[in-house]
Design a protein around this motif. Structure first.
Motif, short mmCIF file in Angstrom:
data_model
loop_
_atom_site.label_atom_id
_atom_site.label_comp_id
_atom_site.label_asym_id
_atom_site.label_seq_id
_atom_site.Cartn_x
_atom_site.Cartn_y
_atom_site.Cartn_z
N PHE A 45 -7.67 -0.43 -2.44
CA PHE A 45 -6.53 -1.49 -2.74
C PHE A 45 -5.95 -2.14 -1.82
O PHE A 45 -4.91 -2.48 -1.75
CB PHE A 45 -5.27 -0.64 -3.49
CG PHE A 45 -5.74 0.56 -4.18
CD1 PHE A 45 -6.31 0.12 -5.61
CD2 PHE A 45 -5.54 1.81 -4.15
CE1 PHE A 45 -6.78 0.83 -6.50
CE2 PHE A 45 -5.93 2.88 -5.01
CZ PHE A 45 -6.53 2.45 -6.22
N GLY A 46 -7.08 -2.63 -0.83
CA GLY A 46 -6.89 -3.64 0.18
C GLY A 46 -6.05 -3.12 1.51
O GLY A 46 -5.57 -3.93 2.44
N LEU A 47 -5.80 -2.12 1.42
CA LEU A 47 -5.15 -1.32 2.86
C LEU A 47 -6.23 -1.07 3.86
O LEU A 47 -7.48 -1.14 3.48
CB LEU A 47 -4.43 0.02 2.41
CG LEU A 47 -3.64 0.03 1.33
CD1 LEU A 47 -2.87 1.30 1.08
CD2 LEU A 47 -2.30 -0.91 1.72
N ALA A 48 -5.66 -0.94 5.12
CA ALA A 48 -6.81 -0.91 6.13
C ALA A 48 -6.09 0.07 7.23
O ALA A 48 -4.79 0.17 7.35
CB ALA A 48 -7.16 -2.08 7.00
N LEU A 49 -6.95 0.91 8.01
CA LEU A 49 -6.44 1.93 8.81
C LEU A 49 -7.02 1.40 10.16
O LEU A 49 -8.14 1.68 10.66
CB LEU A 49 -6.73 3.42 8.37
CG LEU A 49 -6.35 4.43 9.37
CD1 LEU A 49 -5.04 4.64 9.54
CD2 LEU A 49 -7.02 5.71 8.82
N THR B 86 -11.30 -0.95 12.54
CA THR B 86 -10.52 -0.56 11.61
C THR B 86 -11.35 -0.14 10.41
O THR B 86 -12.70 -0.35 10.11
CB THR B 86 -9.96 -2.08 10.96
OG1 THR B 86 -9.16 -2.59 12.22
CG2 THR B 86 -9.14 -1.84 9.85
N HIS C 130 -16.60 -1.24 8.27
CA HIS C 130 -15.33 -0.78 7.98
C HIS C 130 -15.38 0.10 6.99
O HIS C 130 -14.27 0.39 6.21
CB HIS C 130 -14.43 -1.68 7.86
CG HIS C 130 -14.68 -3.20 8.89
ND1 HIS C 130 -14.83 -3.12 10.32
CD2 HIS C 130 -14.81 -4.26 8.08
CE1 HIS C 130 -14.75 -4.25 10.45
NE2 HIS C 130 -15.01 -5.15 9.56
N ALA D 5 -11.66 0.39 6.22
CA ALA D 5 -11.19 -0.29 4.98
C ALA D 5 -10.66 0.96 4.03
O ALA D 5 -11.33 1.87 3.92
CB ALA D 5 -12.35 -0.93 4.36
N LEU D 6 -9.45 0.86 3.39
CA LEU D 6 -9.03 1.87 2.42
C LEU D 6 -8.83 1.20 1.09
O LEU D 6 -9.03 -0.04 1.05
CB LEU D 6 -7.60 2.42 2.99
CG LEU D 6 -7.52 2.94 4.28
CD1 LEU D 6 -6.33 3.30 4.65
CD2 LEU D 6 -8.40 4.15 4.39
#
Length: 364
Positions: free
Chosen positions: A182-186, A177, A285, A179-180
């Protein structure tokens, strides 16, 4: 404070002023980050390993630089480059032989040989070895051409592949995964490994291209490493310490590499710098965060790609094309348009620092 005032202040700074200012800024940032995270400036923190590695590398440099002179490890300067650089001919290179071992040894001891630190240390040393082979070939044949580009790339690809295979077999599933902000993840699944593999090779070459002015790669690298260490601190304290150690070593190297430089890091240091950044980012990540932190390295690489592509696309019947820039990478173009060396370096430090702060803000 307007842009003109900042520009004029940066233009008037000497290499020593830039190095001291960067040291104060990085140590202050580390102190603030440790205090805000209640790390109490102890062993598992940014500040202490940063300072110790900076001091040790500085001291070791006073022994290593004369040794490199005795080895006649003088840099060969391109005749088609900025004419002001011709006076640098003979300045010792291969400074990475004391930057990298100091950082790796202290990081391994500090982390008590944690597995992720052993892995990124091995990767960093592997890329340093590739760089050393290239530097040694240049010195051996007294030219500015080292090992063949194909062999150099093959070795980088091979070292990156081994690291990615180790990560695949040993790391938890969440390594897949990214990390993106603002707390998002891809979640990328297995796709993360070819992306990470590409990042290892691309980042090491990008930092290598950036190493063209006194203090440029060392200073921007120190900022990016500390920024990455701050980014991963909550989840990967051992690798945070590794980043702080390497940042400190590159900061200490500026004692000898600031303008006018008494030693260059060579491919031994620049390839290792990029490999370390990408290796840590892959395990934590943080590949997207690394892209932001590496903004200067990315633009430097794009300038070379754009220059070569434009030259090939505009070739006339005599096989001569036009140049998009006066010279690539970008730092040489800026020099040839009238910027001083310290002005370019100062602005690149500033931009990298802003990107590091932006990265920290959007990921927290």
């Amino acid at each position: 404070m307007d842009a003109k005032f900042v520009r004029d202040r940066i233009t008037g700074l000497s290499g020593t002023h830039l190095a001291v200012s960067l040291g104060i800024a990085l140590i202050s940032a580390a102190l603030i980050l440790d205090w805000s995270a209640a790390r109490t400036f102890g062993l598992v923190a940014l500040t202490l390993p940063l300072i110790i590695c900076a001091l040790v590398t500085t001291v070791v440099g006073y022994w290593a630089v004369p040794m490199l002179r005795r080895w006649k490890a003088g840099q060969f300067i391109r005749q088609d480059g900025p004419q002001a650089h011709l006076k640098k001919a003979g300045t010792p290179t291969m400074g990475g032989i004391f930057i990298i071992p100091v950082a790796v040894a202290i990081a391994l001891l500090w982390s008590q040989f944690a597995a992720p630190v052993i892995a990124v240390s091995a990767l960093t040393l592997a890329y340093a070895t590739i760089g050393f082979l290239d530097d040694w070939q240049i010195l051996r044949y007294k030219s500015n051409k080292g090992i063949s580009p194909k062999l150099k790339l093959a070795l980088q690809v091979g070292a990156g592949l081994l690291f990615c295979l180790w990560a695949f077999w040993s790391q938890p599933a969440d390594v897949m995964t990214i990390a993106l902000p603002f707390g998002l993840a891809l979640p990328l699944g297995l796709l993360v490994f070819p992306i990470g593999w590409f990042a290892l090779v691309a980042e090491s070459n990008a930092t290598n291209l950036t190493d063209g002015l006194d203090g440029l790669a060392a200073g921007t690298g120190a900022i990016a490493l500390l920024g990455l260490g701050a980014l991963i601190a909550p989840t990967s304290p051992e690798l945070m310490v590794f980043c702080a150690c390497l940042s400190g070593s590159f900061l200490g190297f500026l004692s000898h590499n600031r303008n006018p430089a008494s030693v260059f890091m060579g491919d031994t240091g620049s390839l290792a710098l990029g490999g370390a950044l990408a290796g840590v980012a892959l395990l934590t990540h943080s590949l997207f965060g690394l892209l932001l932190l590496s903004g200067v390295f990315f633009v430097e690489t794009l300038s070379v790609i754009a220059q070569v592509s434009y030259y090939k696309a505009t070739k006339d019947e005599n096989g001569i094309g036009k140049r998009l820039f006066k010279m690539a990478p970008l730092h040489h173009h800026l020099e040839l348009t009238g910027w001083s060396e310290t002005q370019v370096v100062g602005w690149f430090y500033t931009v990298t620092g802003i990107l590091a702060m932006l990265c920290f803000i959007i990921f927290w």
